[in-house]
Design a protein around this motif. Structure first.
Motif, PDB file in Angstrom:
ATOM      1  N   LEU A  88       0.862  -1.191   0.000  1.00  0.00           N
ATOM      2  CA  LEU A  88       0.000   0.000   0.000  1.00  0.00           C
ATOM      3  C   LEU A  88       0.895   1.236   0.000  1.00  0.00           C
ATOM      4  O   LEU A  88       1.786   1.357   0.839  1.00  0.00           O
ATOM      5  CB  LEU A  88      -0.900  -0.027   1.244  1.00  0.00           C
ATOM      6  N   PHE A  90       1.337   5.427   0.028  1.00  0.00           N
ATOM      7  CA  PHE A  90       0.699   6.676   0.418  1.00  0.00           C
ATOM      8  C   PHE A  90       1.548   7.860  -0.040  1.00  0.00           C
ATOM      9  O   PHE A  90       2.757   7.910   0.208  1.00  0.00           O
ATOM     10  CB  PHE A  90       0.552   6.773   1.945  1.00  0.00           C
ATOM     11  N   THR A 102       1.117  16.919   8.514  1.00  0.00           N
ATOM     12  CA  THR A 102       1.211  16.051   7.346  1.00  0.00           C
ATOM     13  C   THR A 102      -0.146  15.445   7.053  1.00  0.00           C
ATOM     14  O   THR A 102      -0.795  14.898   7.951  1.00  0.00           O
ATOM     15  CB  THR A 102       2.242  14.938   7.576  1.00  0.00           C
ATOM     16  N   PHE A 104      -2.083  12.684   4.544  1.00  0.00           N
ATOM     17  CA  PHE A 104      -1.840  11.549   3.664  1.00  0.00           C
ATOM     18  C   PHE A 104      -2.980  11.400   2.660  1.00  0.00           C
ATOM     19  O   PHE A 104      -4.149  11.652   2.987  1.00  0.00           O
ATOM     20  CB  PHE A 104      -1.719  10.265   4.479  1.00  0.00           C
ATOM     21  N   GLY A 105      -2.625  10.948   1.458  1.00  0.00           N
ATOM     22  CA  GLY A 105      -3.639  10.546   0.504  1.00  0.00           C
ATOM     23  C   GLY A 105      -4.304   9.257   0.947  1.00  0.00           C
ATOM     24  O   GLY A 105      -3.886   8.627   1.920  1.00  0.00           O
ATOM     25  N   ALA A 106      -5.347   8.877   0.231  1.00  0.00           N
ATOM     26  CA  ALA A 106      -6.139   7.704   0.624  1.00  0.00           C
ATOM     27  C   ALA A 106      -5.389   6.397   0.455  1.00  0.00           C
ATOM     28  O   ALA A 106      -5.774   5.377   1.023  1.00  0.00           O
ATOM     29  CB  ALA A 106      -7.431   7.671  -0.178  1.00  0.00           C
ATOM     30  N   ARG A 109      -3.226   0.688  -3.603  1.00  0.00           N
ATOM     31  CA  ARG A 109      -2.695  -0.668  -3.424  1.00  0.00           C
ATOM     32  C   ARG A 109      -2.071  -1.115  -4.735  1.00  0.00           C
ATOM     33  O   ARG A 109      -2.722  -1.090  -5.781  1.00  0.00           O
ATOM     34  CB  ARG A 109      -3.803  -1.625  -3.007  1.00  0.00           C
TER      35      ARG A 109
ATOM     36  N   TYR B  35      -0.465   8.998  15.307  1.00  0.00           N
ATOM     37  CA  TYR B  35      -1.461   8.848  14.264  1.00  0.00           C
ATOM     38  C   TYR B  35      -2.410   7.707  14.631  1.00  0.00           C
ATOM     39  O   TYR B  35      -2.014   6.752  15.285  1.00  0.00           O
ATOM     40  CB  TYR B  35      -0.814   8.471  12.917  1.00  0.00           C
ATOM     41  N   GLN B  37      -4.860   4.906  12.623  1.00  0.00           N
ATOM     42  CA  GLN B  37      -5.113   4.356  11.295  1.00  0.00           C
ATOM     43  C   GLN B  37      -6.150   3.248  11.371  1.00  0.00           C
ATOM     44  O   GLN B  37      -5.932   2.233  12.023  1.00  0.00           O
ATOM     45  CB  GLN B  37      -3.828   3.824  10.654  1.00  0.00           C
ATOM     46  N   LYS B  40      -7.365  -0.179   6.014  1.00  0.00           N
ATOM     47  CA  LYS B  40      -7.418   0.236   4.610  1.00  0.00           C
ATOM     48  C   LYS B  40      -7.643   1.737   4.441  1.00  0.00           C
ATOM     49  O   LYS B  40      -8.147   2.185   3.404  1.00  0.00           O
ATOM     50  CB  LYS B  40      -8.500  -0.551   3.851  1.00  0.00           C
ATOM     51  N   LYS B  41      -7.271   2.508   5.450  1.00  0.00           N
ATOM     52  CA  LYS B  41      -7.388   3.961   5.411  1.00  0.00           C
ATOM     53  C   LYS B  41      -6.030   4.593   5.664  1.00  0.00           C
ATOM     54  O   LYS B  41      -5.129   3.929   6.188  1.00  0.00           O
ATOM     55  CB  LYS B  41      -8.383   4.450   6.478  1.00  0.00           C
ATOM     56  N   PRO B  42      -5.855   5.861   5.304  1.00  0.00           N
ATOM     57  CA  PRO B  42      -4.575   6.510   5.593  1.00  0.00           C
ATOM     58  C   PRO B  42      -4.461   6.866   7.065  1.00  0.00           C
ATOM     59  O   PRO B  42      -5.470   6.965   7.768  1.00  0.00           O
ATOM     60  CB  PRO B  42      -4.639   7.784   4.731  1.00  0.00           C
ATOM     61  N   PRO B  43      -3.246   7.065   7.539  1.00  0.00           N
ATOM     62  CA  PRO B  43      -3.072   7.533   8.917  1.00  0.00           C
ATOM     63  C   PRO B  43      -3.694   8.920   9.095  1.00  0.00           C
ATOM     64  O   PRO B  43      -3.591   9.773   8.213  1.00  0.00           O
ATOM     65  CB  PRO B  43      -1.556   7.591   9.095  1.00  0.00           C
ATOM     66  N   LEU B  45      -3.565  12.219  11.523  1.00  0.00           N
ATOM     67  CA  LEU B  45      -2.750  12.862  12.539  1.00  0.00           C
ATOM     68  C   LEU B  45      -3.585  13.168  13.782  1.00  0.00           C
ATOM     69  O   LEU B  45      -4.708  13.683  13.679  1.00  0.00           O
ATOM     70  CB  LEU B  45      -2.159  14.158  11.976  1.00  0.00           C
ATOM     71  N   LEU B  88      -5.233   0.910  14.585  1.00  0.00           N
ATOM     72  CA  LEU B  88      -3.784   0.822  14.710  1.00  0.00           C
ATOM     73  C   LEU B  88      -3.274   2.219  15.070  1.00  0.00           C
ATOM     74  O   LEU B  88      -3.567   3.179  14.363  1.00  0.00           O
ATOM     75  CB  LEU B  88      -3.172   0.353  13.390  1.00  0.00           C
TER      76      LEU B  88
END
Lengths: 114, 112
Positions: A88, A90, A102, A104-106, A109, B35, B37, B40-43, B45, B88
């Protein structure tokens, strides 16, 4: 406000072929751009960054990315994909908002098929 | 030492419990991050510490309480969590506020 878009949920590529993972961003001011990779049940690993300087940035494991200011893009590339690149990915952008935040993008994969 | 360590690796807690997550780095980094999480998602902040002072709090509920006892340690104190807080939790550090971040492996938290 800053934002990052990764338009593809998933990218499939055959081993040995070149790969591209797309990222576009929106910030006011100069962007600080990053790519990270995450393997299952692991934390993120830094791949490469653009702060200033050459638009083509080289990073870990043979990855590179091209900063394009006019298209506000920072696509991740690799000339020859490996099965072990499956993970994955990012894209992220940082900006000083009184502290460095910061976003992050989605995530995209990447599946590399042998 | 070029890694960020997090303990515990897994944590299961009830909604009335109090627990803490711990993060440690010995790279001399002066910025540290928490962070959250989801799968299946981004972290996302939560908090940023810069030179041991809280510089960003992303409107995180007060049931999460960060602490930075010294430049190498970062704690996240948990109290009265909700099941939706299961996720997480990742810690990261960077040499300064700007620049690449080094992530720990995370703590997998389950709230029952």
């Amino acid at each position: 406000a800053q934002s990052v878009a990764q338009p593809e949920d998933q990218v499939n590529v055959a081993e040995g072929n070149p790969l591209t993972v797309k990222c576009t961003y929106s910030v006011s001011g100069n962007p600080y751009l990053f790519w990270y990779v995450q393997y299952p049940n692991r934390g993120l690993q830094f791949l490469l960054k653009y702060i200033t300087g050459d638009n083509l940035v080289k990073g870990s494991y043979g990855f590179e990315a091209e900063f394009n200011k006019s298209q506000t893009s920072f696509h991740l590339k690799k000339p020859s994909a490996l099965v072990s690149d499956s993970a994955l990915y990012f894209c992220a952008v940082s900006q000083n908002t009184g502290g460095f935040k910061t976003i992050f993008g989605a995530g995209t994969r990447l599946f590399v098929k042998a | 030492d070029t890694e960020v360590t997090q303990t515990p690796k897994h944590l299961v807690m009830g909604m009335t419990n109090k627990k803490s997550l711990k993060c440690e780095q010995h790279m001399g980094h002066r910025a540290m991050y928490w962070y959250k999480q989801k799968a299946k998602k981004p972290p996302e902040l939560m908090f940023v510490y810069s030179y041991e002072k809280l510089s960003i709090n992303e409107s995180v509920p007060s049931r999460f309480s960060p602490e930075c006892p010294n430049s190498s340690l970062l704690n996240l104190h948990l109290h009265a969590l909700q099941p939706e807080d299961s996720a997480l939790y990742l810690c990261a550090s960077s040499p300064r506020g700007i620049g690449e971040q080094y992530f720990g492996p995370g703590t997998r938290l389950t709230v029952t």
